[in-house]
Write an enzyme that holds these catalytic residues in place. Sequence first.
Site, PDB file in Angstrom:
ATOM      1  N   TRP A 106       0.722  -1.242  -0.072  1.00  0.00           N
ATOM      2  CA  TRP A 106       0.089  -0.007   0.045  1.00  0.00           C
ATOM      3  C   TRP A 106       0.775   1.266   0.024  1.00  0.00           C
ATOM      4  O   TRP A 106       0.768   2.145  -0.543  1.00  0.00           O
ATOM      5  CB  TRP A 106      -1.054   0.100   0.879  1.00  0.00           C
ATOM      6  CG  TRP A 106      -2.003  -0.993   0.797  1.00  0.00           C
ATOM      7  CD1 TRP A 106      -2.331  -2.311   1.488  1.00  0.00           C
ATOM      8  CD2 TRP A 106      -3.108  -1.052  -0.194  1.00  0.00           C
ATOM      9  NE1 TRP A 106      -3.315  -2.861   1.014  1.00  0.00           N
ATOM     10  CE2 TRP A 106      -3.757  -2.336  -0.013  1.00  0.00           C
ATOM     11  CE3 TRP A 106      -3.319  -0.285  -1.284  1.00  0.00           C
ATOM     12  CZ2 TRP A 106      -4.767  -2.589  -1.046  1.00  0.00           C
ATOM     13  CZ3 TRP A 106      -4.229  -0.495  -2.206  1.00  0.00           C
ATOM     14  CH2 TRP A 106      -4.869  -1.776  -1.764  1.00  0.00           C
ATOM     15  N   ASP A 176      -1.687   6.254   6.472  1.00  0.00           N
ATOM     16  CA  ASP A 176      -2.693   5.539   5.951  1.00  0.00           C
ATOM     17  C   ASP A 176      -3.107   4.738   6.923  1.00  0.00           C
ATOM     18  O   ASP A 176      -2.314   3.497   6.949  1.00  0.00           O
ATOM     19  CB  ASP A 176      -2.234   4.926   4.589  1.00  0.00           C
ATOM     20  CG  ASP A 176      -3.247   4.147   4.046  1.00  0.00           C
ATOM     21  OD1 ASP A 176      -4.515   3.818   4.667  1.00  0.00           O
ATOM     22  OD2 ASP A 176      -3.045   3.217   2.905  1.00  0.00           O
ATOM     23  N   LYS A 200     -12.900  -1.511   6.833  1.00  0.00           N
ATOM     24  CA  LYS A 200     -12.268  -2.499   7.701  1.00  0.00           C
ATOM     25  C   LYS A 200     -12.786  -2.104   9.076  1.00  0.00           C
ATOM     26  O   LYS A 200     -13.676  -3.114   9.737  1.00  0.00           O
ATOM     27  CB  LYS A 200     -10.836  -2.369   7.757  1.00  0.00           C
ATOM     28  CG  LYS A 200     -10.467  -2.643   6.052  1.00  0.00           C
ATOM     29  CD  LYS A 200      -9.001  -2.120   5.758  1.00  0.00           C
ATOM     30  CE  LYS A 200      -8.698  -2.163   4.525  1.00  0.00           C
ATOM     31  NZ  LYS A 200      -8.657  -3.325   3.812  1.00  0.00           N
TER      32      LYS A 200
END
Length: 364
Positions: A106, A176, A200
């Site tokens: 990511w 992030d 999530k």
Amino acid sequence: MTHSAHRVFNFSAGPAVLPEPVLEQAQAELLDWKGSGMSVMEVSHRGSDFVELAAHSEATLRELLGISDDYYVLFLAGGATLQFASVPLNLAAAGATVDYLLTGSWGQKAAAEAARYATVNIVADGAGSHFTEIPAPESWKLSEHAAYLHYTPNETIVGVEFHSVPDVSTAPLVADMSSTILSRPIDVDRFGVIYAGAQKNIGAAGIAVLIVRKDLTGNARKETPGVIDYATMATNDSMWNTPPTFSWYISALVFDWIRDQGGLAALGERNRRKAEKLYAAIDDSAFYSNPVRLDCRSWMNVPFTLADDSLDKVFLQRAAAAGLTNLKGHRLVGGMRASLYNAMPEAGVDALIAFMEEFERTQG
Ligand SMILES: Cc1ncc(COP(=O)(O)O)c(C=O)c1O
């Protein structure tokens, strides 16, 4: 935490399991939200009921994370990918250098997006260890005048997590937190920007939460679209355009649920326990393994492999038959991955461990 018999234990990395009381409330209110005779999806975001929901969700999130008035809290359409593309547009002037710390895919993807708009300096890159550890801070190569330092506190695919906030740069820290936000208390004041996709620990896909220090807003490049310009969205209470109202509503229910669970300290304790017992089961066995260095193992995403990968398929089939679903590892890593977000009850982890032990006994 309740768990109905007809529900499985869903270990998906995202979109992921939601708390049952949240789903039940959404179900109960679907045809008639707040006595309106309509669902929340069918009313104007400018109506008083929705404006109240938006204010309540922000207030609850501020309370949960201890967010001060120095920060805006924004609810923005789209996921974390749009947010990591928006960061350089908002924070880096033309010609600026930006620092990226890579501990998984990511972070790599975020850096590649930033490279469209700014000169990216890779501070450190965990690829050399196949992302099984965080490179030692002594080896990090910070640039002198970075507009910000970006990192990924929890890398969802490889299961590598920072258990403290890096303290190395004077540049604003951008994080992030898609797969770790709300999993434990954090000190928001250490960050310039925190962003997270919802699917999530926050709610349903389609919305992202962004927490930004007010003094970092107002300098977006002129070509920045208004819907991702922090200042534009802040002055319009995240309603410069139509927000994803249903996803926002689910987030509000999840925040209330977290508060009812005792807040982040209580959830953090539970999350630590869940992760520790699963790692202990893996480490105590000669059949399962996890390659991540002990001090940076994720509490939220636990990848593991079987000693014999020809058994992967049967493991997954039997697990699913036992009500333990979505354990297949990411295609980049293979093997298995158990995601243990807030809404995964401890009973789910216990059931997974019992299943793994039995599988090893009969197949290993
Ligand atoms: C850490 C992290 N960042 C970014 C993303 C991308 O999020 P989205 O698909 O919502 O754009 C994910 C998705 O799983 C993620 O885990």
